[in-house]
Design a protein around this motif. Sequence first.
Motif, PDB file in Angstrom:
ATOM      1  N   UNK A   1       0.944  -1.128  -0.249  1.00 43.99           N
ATOM      2  CA  UNK A   1      -0.112  -0.193   0.083  1.00 43.99           C
ATOM      3  C   UNK A   1       0.996   0.922  -0.205  1.00 43.99           C
ATOM      4  N   UNK A   2       0.958   1.627  -1.139  1.00 45.80           N
ATOM      5  CA  UNK A   2       2.087   3.443  -1.414  1.00 45.80           C
ATOM      6  C   UNK A   2       1.150   3.773  -0.999  1.00 45.80           C
ATOM      7  N   UNK A   3       1.430   4.949   0.328  1.00 53.18           N
ATOM      8  CA  UNK A   3       0.546   6.305   0.294  1.00 53.18           C
ATOM      9  C   UNK A   3       1.067   7.675  -0.016  1.00 53.18           C
ATOM     10  N   UNK A   4       0.541   8.011  -0.635  1.00 53.16           N
ATOM     11  CA  UNK A   4       0.832   9.539  -1.134  1.00 53.16           C
ATOM     12  C   UNK A   4       0.201  10.570  -0.075  1.00 53.16           C
ATOM     13  N   UNK A   5       0.041  10.574   0.692  1.00 51.08           N
ATOM     14  CA  UNK A   5       0.140  11.361   2.022  1.00 51.08           C
ATOM     15  C   UNK A   5       1.093  11.297   3.122  1.00 51.08           C
ATOM     16  N   UNK A   6       1.703  12.183   3.564  1.00 51.61           N
ATOM     17  CA  UNK A   6       2.676  11.958   4.894  1.00 51.61           C
ATOM     18  C   UNK A   6       2.336  12.565   6.202  1.00 51.61           C
ATOM     19  N   UNK A   7       1.919  11.695   6.954  1.00 51.65           N
ATOM     20  CA  UNK A   7       1.327  11.698   7.953  1.00 51.65           C
ATOM     21  C   UNK A   7       2.552  11.041   9.015  1.00 51.65           C
ATOM     22  N   UNK A   8       3.073  11.946   9.855  1.00 55.32           N
ATOM     23  CA  UNK A   8       4.891  11.924  10.077  1.00 55.32           C
ATOM     24  C   UNK A   8       4.199  11.220  11.587  1.00 55.32           C
ATOM     25  N   UNK A   9       3.706  10.640  12.352  1.00 52.02           N
ATOM     26  CA  UNK A   9       4.446  10.037  13.454  1.00 52.02           C
ATOM     27  C   UNK A   9       4.851  10.901  14.815  1.00 52.02           C
ATOM     28  N   UNK A  10       5.102  11.038  15.973  1.00 51.94           N
ATOM     29  CA  UNK A  10       6.517  11.781  16.708  1.00 51.94           C
ATOM     30  C   UNK A  10       6.266  11.262  17.882  1.00 51.94           C
TER      31      UNK A  10
END
Length: 422
Positions: A278-287
């Motif tokens: 599943x290649x994701x085209x958005x960038x939700x970055x966990x910190x």
Amino acid sequence: MSEIIVPEIGESISEGTIAQWIKKEGESVSQGDLLLELETDKVNLEITAEQDGVLTQILKQEGDTVQVGEVIGMIGAGALSAGAAPAAQAAEASAQESPAAPQAEAAAPAASSTSQPSAEAAPLATPAARKLAREQGIDLRQVQAVDPSGRVYPSDVQSFAAGTQAAKAPAAQRPESVKAAEPAVINPAKPIERIRMSRRRITIANRLVEAQQTAAMLTTFNEVDMSAILDVRKRRKDKFKEKHEVGLGFMSFFTKAVVGALKAFPLLNAEISGEEILAKKYYDIGIAVSAKEGLVVPVVRDADRLSFAEIEKEIVDLAGKARSNSLSLADLQGGTFTITNGGVFGSLLSTPILNTPQVGILGMHKIQWRPVAIDEERMENRPMMYIALSYDHRIVDGSEAVRFLVTVKELLEDPESLLLEG
């Protein structure tokens, strides 16, 4: 009569642990009053009263594991007089409604002489301990609890069973190790504190083990010269704080650098689903944020579209929620890649574990001044940071991982390039 039911919490949460009953049996409650706190593996939930009345019965105690939809208590209409027992009221109401009330009253003394002592003697025990005791035919009243509160845990039942087996065995067959171990358990000079793991800590432990067992996890390392970023922060931090009302930290630089590298190496922003990627085209970055009950990973949404100030504000907000235990499920779900900073605790180097189902996690570390060779003849002291990338080798090749980390390094050592990344 109204049932107190464990509500639907989220798609991925089916059970929780009762952390604390705020109201006690017999207390009057009003609609909206806080009844209890429920601890899940991700968030803590407050359960409130849906009507006015009296908390007549608590069916599940603190520390018990409960399922979504399970009845854990009852609220009755009206108000109790001071000192009235909920159980007595319920028995009286039942007697009044039953046609056989006189017979029941006549039989009550005999019944109480046999059943009441048993109920009073029933020990406090976890559901798992009760199940284990039933399976092994053990009377929980005979099991000695190590917990100072008297709550019996499965380990107590197992210890009792082992001691019973050893006692029944002929002396010649008893293992010497059992004999030698017994004094150590009760030796007051060697105290042991038994601490119940929180549901969140149990889940963290299970997920870390799962990540290591299910992913082909490898880690690659590099180092970053932080001179340029420190220079930018030194020159800009006061005006940045004055304009945006938030400090200019390192996380915004690293978040921007990670997004830039993910755009260049998209498989590190993917996940595995069966035999598909599943290649994701958005960038939700966990910190990753350290909270009282363990590490949590709130998510900065659409990090590629945020400015440095917006990223810093979002991180400050999420970290505050984590430490006050007020994160929602929405804050924790759906990250595509994670950044963790062990450097704030002084870590010089580590190998971070994947936050599954993600396939990449970047570890930051302590900034350390070290001599660095500038060329064949010159040495300079520079502020250096080791960075680590753990990745799932099932879909990320070693060359991709190494080049991803080199890209992060290059973007950080040239902060102006981060502006070009959006």
